[in-house]
Every structure is written in structure tokens, then in C-alpha cells.
Design an enzyme around this catalytic site. Structure first.
Site, PDB file in Angstrom:
ATOM      1  N   SER A 135       0.824  -1.205   0.000  1.00  0.00           N
ATOM      2  CA  SER A 135       0.000   0.000   0.000  1.00  0.00           C
ATOM      3  C   SER A 135       0.860   1.258   0.000  1.00  0.00           C
ATOM      4  O   SER A 135       1.633   1.500   0.935  1.00  0.00           O
ATOM      5  CB  SER A 135      -0.915   0.021   1.224  1.00  0.00           C
ATOM      6  OG  SER A 135      -1.574   1.262   1.316  1.00  0.00           O
ATOM      7  N   HIS A 168      -1.135  -1.278  -4.227  1.00  0.00           N
ATOM      8  CA  HIS A 168      -2.426  -0.911  -3.636  1.00  0.00           C
ATOM      9  C   HIS A 168      -2.497   0.604  -3.458  1.00  0.00           C
ATOM     10  O   HIS A 168      -1.624   1.204  -2.820  1.00  0.00           O
ATOM     11  CB  HIS A 168      -2.565  -1.610  -2.275  1.00  0.00           C
ATOM     12  CG  HIS A 168      -3.930  -1.539  -1.697  1.00  0.00           C
ATOM     13  ND1 HIS A 168      -4.948  -2.384  -2.073  1.00  0.00           N
ATOM     14  CD2 HIS A 168      -4.460  -0.715  -0.743  1.00  0.00           C
ATOM     15  CE1 HIS A 168      -6.045  -2.106  -1.375  1.00  0.00           C
ATOM     16  NE2 HIS A 168      -5.775  -1.089  -0.572  1.00  0.00           N
ATOM     17  N   ASP A 188      -4.794   3.591  -2.032  1.00  0.00           N
ATOM     18  CA  ASP A 188      -5.922   3.948  -1.175  1.00  0.00           C
ATOM     19  C   ASP A 188      -6.454   5.323  -1.556  1.00  0.00           C
ATOM     20  O   ASP A 188      -5.747   6.326  -1.435  1.00  0.00           O
ATOM     21  CB  ASP A 188      -5.493   3.956   0.296  1.00  0.00           C
ATOM     22  CG  ASP A 188      -5.243   2.562   0.823  1.00  0.00           C
ATOM     23  OD1 ASP A 188      -6.176   1.741   0.784  1.00  0.00           O
ATOM     24  OD2 ASP A 188      -4.114   2.283   1.273  1.00  0.00           O
ATOM     25  N   MET A 205      -9.147   8.098  -0.664  1.00  0.00           N
ATOM     26  CA  MET A 205     -10.029   8.525   0.427  1.00  0.00           C
ATOM     27  C   MET A 205     -10.507   9.949   0.165  1.00  0.00           C
ATOM     28  O   MET A 205      -9.747  10.790  -0.306  1.00  0.00           O
ATOM     29  CB  MET A 205      -9.287   8.460   1.769  1.00  0.00           C
ATOM     30  CG  MET A 205      -8.637   7.122   2.057  1.00  0.00           C
ATOM     31  SD  MET A 205      -7.872   7.115   3.692  1.00  0.00           S
ATOM     32  CE  MET A 205      -6.867   5.623   3.579  1.00  0.00           C
ATOM     33  N   HIS A 220      -8.340   0.999  -4.150  1.00  0.00           N
ATOM     34  CA  HIS A 220      -9.325   0.778  -3.092  1.00  0.00           C
ATOM     35  C   HIS A 220     -10.019   2.105  -2.820  1.00  0.00           C
ATOM     36  O   HIS A 220      -9.431   3.016  -2.236  1.00  0.00           O
ATOM     37  CB  HIS A 220      -8.616   0.249  -1.839  1.00  0.00           C
ATOM     38  CG  HIS A 220      -9.502   0.056  -0.666  1.00  0.00           C
ATOM     39  ND1 HIS A 220      -8.992  -0.162   0.603  1.00  0.00           N
ATOM     40  CD2 HIS A 220     -10.855   0.042  -0.526  1.00  0.00           C
ATOM     41  CE1 HIS A 220      -9.998  -0.297   1.456  1.00  0.00           C
ATOM     42  NE2 HIS A 220     -11.125  -0.163   0.795  1.00  0.00           N
ATOM     43  N   MET A 234     -12.262   4.316  -0.896  1.00  0.00           N
ATOM     44  CA  MET A 234     -12.942   4.576   0.374  1.00  0.00           C
ATOM     45  C   MET A 234     -13.609   5.942   0.244  1.00  0.00           C
ATOM     46  O   MET A 234     -13.197   6.922   0.859  1.00  0.00           O
ATOM     47  CB  MET A 234     -11.936   4.525   1.528  1.00  0.00           C
ATOM     48  CG  MET A 234     -11.465   3.113   1.827  1.00  0.00           C
ATOM     49  SD  MET A 234     -10.049   3.048   2.942  1.00  0.00           S
ATOM     50  CE  MET A 234      -8.712   3.146   1.742  1.00  0.00           C
ATOM     51  N   MET A 283     -11.889  -5.799   5.441  1.00  0.00           N
ATOM     52  CA  MET A 283     -11.044  -4.854   6.176  1.00  0.00           C
ATOM     53  C   MET A 283     -10.739  -5.414   7.563  1.00  0.00           C
ATOM     54  O   MET A 283     -11.647  -5.813   8.294  1.00  0.00           O
ATOM     55  CB  MET A 283     -11.744  -3.503   6.301  1.00  0.00           C
ATOM     56  CG  MET A 283     -11.910  -2.738   5.003  1.00  0.00           C
ATOM     57  SD  MET A 283     -10.325  -2.300   4.229  1.00  0.00           S
ATOM     58  CE  MET A 283      -9.560  -1.289   5.512  1.00  0.00           C
ATOM     59  N   ASP A 338      -6.906  -6.282   4.381  1.00  0.00           N
ATOM     60  CA  ASP A 338      -6.228  -4.986   4.389  1.00  0.00           C
ATOM     61  C   ASP A 338      -6.352  -4.385   5.773  1.00  0.00           C
ATOM     62  O   ASP A 338      -7.459  -4.173   6.263  1.00  0.00           O
ATOM     63  CB  ASP A 338      -6.882  -4.073   3.341  1.00  0.00           C
ATOM     64  CG  ASP A 338      -6.252  -2.685   3.283  1.00  0.00           C
ATOM     65  OD1 ASP A 338      -5.258  -2.442   3.976  1.00  0.00           O
ATOM     66  OD2 ASP A 338      -6.777  -1.846   2.515  1.00  0.00           O
TER      67      ASP A 338
END
Length: 228
Positions: free
Chosen positions: A8, A31, A33, A35, A64, A66, A135, A173
Site C-alpha cells: 500500500s 495498492h 488507497d 479517500m 481501493h 474509500m 477490512m 487490508d
């Protein structure tokens, strides 16, 4: 399927993302993230950064999301270069339609569940997915401690995958490290997101190799893998 490691970049140096991506080129995925400071209380990367990363590395991007409104935004991440896009079922208005749209655009479709979200209500959706993300911390920040209470949920999810005979990857994760990855593999996970355990190491590439070896050893002994 052999275990896969997805470092990540949330734990990487954001001022050197291209170099940090190259530092883990032996990994299966990178990965990313995403957000939005709404679905989770943090703000990170968006479409332009994903486009830049896709040009800077040959490692496929595992995005991913979020974020709120993934039905609107997820397809744009495929267009930006993501090879796998994960949306949260808690945020998606029409998860089946969204998964099909992601697949139609050429990426793997993945659905994520927060720690408190049970898997059982979504059993019928599993055939629409390429990967399911459990998660193992509350999403929003890197460096959190692994939640052991998620291990039974991983086992139940693996049982549902086996029950339906699906070729569905099971990703974990949050807090994945040398001290937790074997428990995750034994429970049924086969794709592992690791942030600080990789980018906090002196040699990130070696950290990826070591985590992969641990996961492979644990998987070889796991009852779910032997049964499969």
C-alpha cells in the site's frame, strides 16, 4: 491460487511515489488507497495521481475506493489505468451494476466490507465479483493494529466462496505484517495488502518476498487450501 502481495502506497513517501512504486516491483499489485474525507476521515489520492502512477510502473494498480458515490467515480479509475477497482458496499447504490460496469471496462471488480459489515447478506452477490476485501482495521488511516476479531469473518467468507465453487480472490487490508499474515492465510485470505510492513522496512522488496514466503507456508498447511 498462490498468495499475492499488494503493498500500500499509503505508507510510502508521497513526494517520491514513482520511486516508491519501483521499490516494490516484485509485488503482484500496487495498492492505492483513495479517500475522500467523507466516507472516511482522511483525504489522499485521486484520478490524476492514479494516471501518473500507471505511467510510472508496470506493477498493476489495485485501487481501493474509500469514498462516497463509488457508482459515479469507480469507472474513472479504470480509465485512469487501474487493473482492479474496489468499492465499499456500504457506499455503493447499486453494487451489482457497478461491479458489472467495472468488469465491462476491463478491470477486476472488487467489493470491500468494513469490520462491522457482515458477509452473509451479500452471499448472492459473490459471483459478480473478482475479489472480496475484508477490512481488518477500520478504514481511513494506515498503521493501525490488526483486528483479530476479523479472523472468523475471513473463515466464513472463505467457506461461502468454497460453497459456491467460485474463483474469487479474498483480500485482507489493515495491520497485515510478519506477525499477522500467517493467521490471515490460515483463515482463508490469499491477497494481502501491507503498508508499513513493506514501506517501513529497510528493503521494501525483500519485505514483499518475506511476506509472500510466510503466506505460502501458511496456505500450504491451511485446511481450506487442502480441501480446495
Amino acid at each position: 491460487m498462490a498468495p499475492q502481495i499488494s503493498p500500500s502506497i499509503l505508507s510510502a513517501d508521497f513526494a517520491r511515489l514513482a520511486d516508491e512504486a519501483k521499490a516494490v516491483e516484485g509485488a503482484d499489485w500496487l495498492h492505492v488507497d483513495v479517500m475522500d474525507n467523507h466516507f472516511v476521515p482522511n483525504l489522499t489520492l485521486g484520478v490524476p495521481v492514479v494516471e501518473s502512477l500507471a505511467r510510472a510502473t508496470d506493477t498493476p494498480l489495485d485501487c481501493h475506493l474509500m469514498i462516497e458515490g463509488p457508482d459515479r467515480w469507480a469507472p474513472q479509475y479504470v480509465e485512469a489505468g487501474a487493473s482492479s477497482v474496489t468499492f465499499h458496499v456500504e457506499a455503493a447504490a447499486a453494487p451489482v451494476r457497478l461491479a458489472r460496469e467495472i468488469r465491462a471496462k476491463g478491470a477486476r471488480a472488487s467489493m470491500a466490507l468494513r469490520p462491522a459489515t457482515p458477509i452473509e447478506p451479500y452471499e448472492d452477490l459473490l459471483p459478480e465479483l473478482d475479489m472480496l476485501l475484508i477490512m481488518t482495521v477500520e478504514p481511513g488511516f494506515g498503521g493501525q493494529a490488526f483486528l483479530d476479531i476479523m479472523l472468523p469473518k475471513i473463515r466464513r467468507t472463505r467457506e461461502l466462496i468454497s460453497k459456491h465453487g467460485l474463483e474469487l480472490w479474498l483480500q485482507v487490508d489493515g495491520g497485515v505484517s510478519a506477525s499477522t499474515i500467517e493467521r490471515c492465510a490460515e483463515a482463508g485470505a490469499d491477497v494481502f495488502v501491507a503498508g508499513s510492513a513493506v514501506y517501513g522496512a529497510e528493503d521494501p522488496a525483500q519485505a514483499v518476498r518475506a511476506l509472500r514466503t510466510q503466506a505460502e507456508t501458511a496456505t500450504a498447511k491451511a485446511s481450506w487450501a487442502c480441501d480446495h
